[in-house]
Write an enzyme that holds these catalytic residues in place. Structure first.
Site, short mmCIF file in Angstrom:
data_model
loop_
_atom_site.label_atom_id
_atom_site.label_comp_id
_atom_site.label_asym_id
_atom_site.label_seq_id
_atom_site.Cartn_x
_atom_site.Cartn_y
_atom_site.Cartn_z
N VAL A 1 0.80 -1.23 0.00
CA VAL A 1 0.00 0.00 0.00
C VAL A 1 0.84 1.29 0.00
O VAL A 1 0.29 2.37 0.07
CB VAL A 1 -1.03 0.04 1.15
CG1 VAL A 1 -2.09 -1.02 0.97
CG2 VAL A 1 -0.36 -0.05 2.51
N TYR B 1 10.12 6.93 14.61
CA TYR B 1 8.78 6.39 14.91
C TYR B 1 7.90 7.45 15.57
O TYR B 1 6.72 7.59 15.22
CB TYR B 1 8.92 5.16 15.80
CG TYR B 1 7.64 4.38 16.02
CD1 TYR B 1 7.09 3.61 15.00
CD2 TYR B 1 6.99 4.40 17.25
CE1 TYR B 1 5.92 2.88 15.20
CE2 TYR B 1 5.82 3.68 17.47
CZ TYR B 1 5.29 2.92 16.44
OH TYR B 1 4.13 2.20 16.64
N THR C 1 -0.56 2.02 23.64
CA THR C 1 0.78 1.82 24.17
C THR C 1 1.25 0.45 23.64
O THR C 1 0.67 -0.09 22.70
CB THR C 1 0.80 1.86 25.72
OG1 THR C 1 2.17 1.74 26.15
CG2 THR C 1 -0.02 0.73 26.35
N THR D 1 2.48 -8.10 20.66
CA THR D 1 2.44 -8.67 19.31
C THR D 1 3.86 -9.06 18.92
O THR D 1 4.83 -8.58 19.52
CB THR D 1 1.93 -7.62 18.29
OG1 THR D 1 2.88 -6.55 18.24
CG2 THR D 1 0.57 -7.07 18.65
N1 LIG Z 1 2.33 -3.67 18.48
C1 LIG Z 1 2.39 -2.57 19.21
O1 LIG Z 1 2.87 -2.54 20.35
C2 LIG Z 1 1.85 -1.29 18.66
C3 LIG Z 1 1.65 -0.20 19.52
C4 LIG Z 1 1.17 0.99 19.00
C5 LIG Z 1 0.88 1.08 17.65
N2 LIG Z 1 1.10 0.01 16.85
C6 LIG Z 1 0.82 0.15 15.44
O2 LIG Z 1 -0.17 -0.75 15.03
C7 LIG Z 1 0.04 -1.08 13.65
C8 LIG Z 1 0.04 -2.59 13.47
O3 LIG Z 1 1.03 -3.16 14.29
P1 LIG Z 1 1.22 -4.73 14.44
O4 LIG Z 1 1.84 -4.96 15.75
O5 LIG Z 1 -0.07 -5.42 14.11
O6 LIG Z 1 2.28 -5.00 13.30
P2 LIG Z 1 2.45 -6.27 12.32
O7 LIG Z 1 3.84 -6.20 11.79
O8 LIG Z 1 2.00 -7.52 13.01
O9 LIG Z 1 1.42 -5.95 11.16
C9 LIG Z 1 1.70 -5.06 10.13
C10 LIG Z 1 1.35 -5.76 8.82
O10 LIG Z 1 1.53 -4.80 7.77
C11 LIG Z 1 2.09 -5.49 6.66
N3 LIG Z 1 2.75 -4.51 5.81
C12 LIG Z 1 3.93 -3.87 6.01
N4 LIG Z 1 4.19 -3.03 5.00
C13 LIG Z 1 3.13 -3.14 4.15
C14 LIG Z 1 2.81 -2.51 2.92
N5 LIG Z 1 3.62 -1.59 2.38
N6 LIG Z 1 1.67 -2.87 2.30
C15 LIG Z 1 0.84 -3.79 2.84
N7 LIG Z 1 1.09 -4.42 4.01
C16 LIG Z 1 2.22 -4.08 4.64
C17 LIG Z 1 3.05 -6.50 7.26
O11 LIG Z 1 3.31 -7.55 6.34
C18 LIG Z 1 2.26 -6.94 8.50
O12 LIG Z 1 1.48 -8.10 8.23
C19 LIG Z 1 1.34 -0.38 13.25
O13 LIG Z 1 1.04 0.86 12.66
C20 LIG Z 1 2.02 -0.15 14.58
O14 LIG Z 1 2.92 0.94 14.53
C21 LIG Z 1 1.56 -1.17 17.32
#
Ligand SMILES: NC(=O)c1ccc[n+]([C@@H]2O[C@H](COP(=O)([O-])OP(=O)(O)OC[C@H]3O[C@@H](n4cnc5c(N)ncnc54)[C@H](O)[C@@H]3O)[C@@H](O)[C@H]2O)c1
Length: 262
Positions: free
Chosen positions: A70, A166, A197, A201
């Site tokens: 994306v 970030y 927070t 995962t």
């Molecule tokens: N896990 C945490 O602690 C946490 C905390 C705050 C915010 N977030 C945010 O939540 C969101 C999801 O986090 P997560 O832990 O589920 O991560 P994750 O890595 O498990 O999921 C992200 C998914 O996006 C996909 N992806 C990456 N680049 C892509 C692209 N260009 N096109 C399509 N798909 C793509 C990856 O393959 C992956 O499956 C992120 O924005 C992260 O910054 C996570």
């Protein structure tokens, strides 16, 4: 008047989950399907997209997994078309692509440009490009819509752990949420973000596996633990349903009270 609990349902709605093969995206996709939505999960990992869609279908939901990067306009346009081809409309986009912070921790005074660009591409460009394609379709349809972004408490709070790119990226996601809410209200599109927070995962496992780091994080969270993906889905559903019709441009902290203490 629609009965109160029915306003939280997504029957007849179609949701596109960018990054829907990931931990948070797949949990949100499954929750939306269980609330009646037809769901398209797209991911740069075709395998994860398909596995996520298969789990939803196995639970009785309606879901399709699609490959897409994306950050690329052509892919974003294509997944919108594929969503329309599969289910006839597009009502909701969730931007769950992002993260990467723990992989590129550098002192602020020497934060390298390539790591900076990668984090911006992963978190900001992905959100921008996917949302632009979805919003164009929502505007064209005249049916309004819902955009849900994922920011982070890191948009508000510094952390002494090399997070320069970030924090900037998640701040940009929060600002775009307010900007798009302002511009697209006239089209009936609401735009909100959740701001978690640490969520337990695989993405942050490397950090949380360090007992001292985790203890430091947990000690600052009044509820006394990090989040789970299940902690996010209720808020995501609310912000993408009719129950939140008068809420737009908001960044909802899901942080066990962390930001309340600052
Ligand atoms: N896990 C945490 O602690 C946490 C905390 C705050 C915010 N977030 C945010 O939540 C969101 C999801 O986090 P997560 O832990 O589920 O991560 P994750 O890595 O498990 O999921 C992200 C998914 O996006 C996909 N992806 C990456 N680049 C892509 C692209 N260009 N096109 C399509 N798909 C793509 C990856 O393959 C992956 O499956 C992120 O924005 C992260 O910054 C996570």
């Amino acid at each position: 008047m629609v009965p109160l609990l029915d306003r939280f349902r997504l029957d007849d709605r179609v949701a596109l989950i960018a990054g829907g093969g990931g931990a948070i995206g797949s949990a949100i996709g499954a929750a939306f399907a269980s609330a009646g939505a037809k769901v398209v999960v797209c991911d740069r990992s075709e395998e994860r997209a398909q596995a996520s869609a298969d789990r939803v279908c196995a639970a009785g939901g309606t879901c399709k997994g699609v490959f897409a990067d994306v950050t690329q306009e052509a892919d974003a346009e294509r997944i919108v078309r594929e969503t329309l081809d599969a289910y006839g409309r597009l009502d909701i986009i969730v931007n769950a692509v992002g993260g990467g912070a723990g992989k590129v921790l550098y002192d602020a005074e020497a934060y390298p440009r390539d790591a900076w660009d990668w984090i911006m591409e992963l978190n900001v460009r992905s959100t921008l490009v996917a949302t632009q394609a979805a919003a164009r379709q929502m505007i064209k349809s005249g049916n309004g819509g819902r955009v849900l972004n994922i920011s982070s408490v890191r948009a508000l709070l510094g952390i002494n752990a090399g997070y320069s790119a970030y924090v900037a990226a998640k701040g940009a996601v929060a600002s775009l949420t307010r900007q798009w809410a302002t511009e697209w209200a006239k089209h009936g599109i609401t735009v909100n973000a959740i701001s978690p927070t640490f969520v337990d995962t695989p993405q942050v496992a490397m950090l949380l596996d360090d007992p001292a780091f985790k203890a430091g994080i947990v000690s600052r969270i009044p509820i006394g633990r990090v989040g789970t993906t299940d902690d996010l889905v209720g808020a995501a559903l609310f912000l993408c349903s009719d129950a939140s019709s008068f809420i737009t441009g908001q960044i909802l902290g899901i942080d066990g009270g962390l930001t309340a203490t600052q």
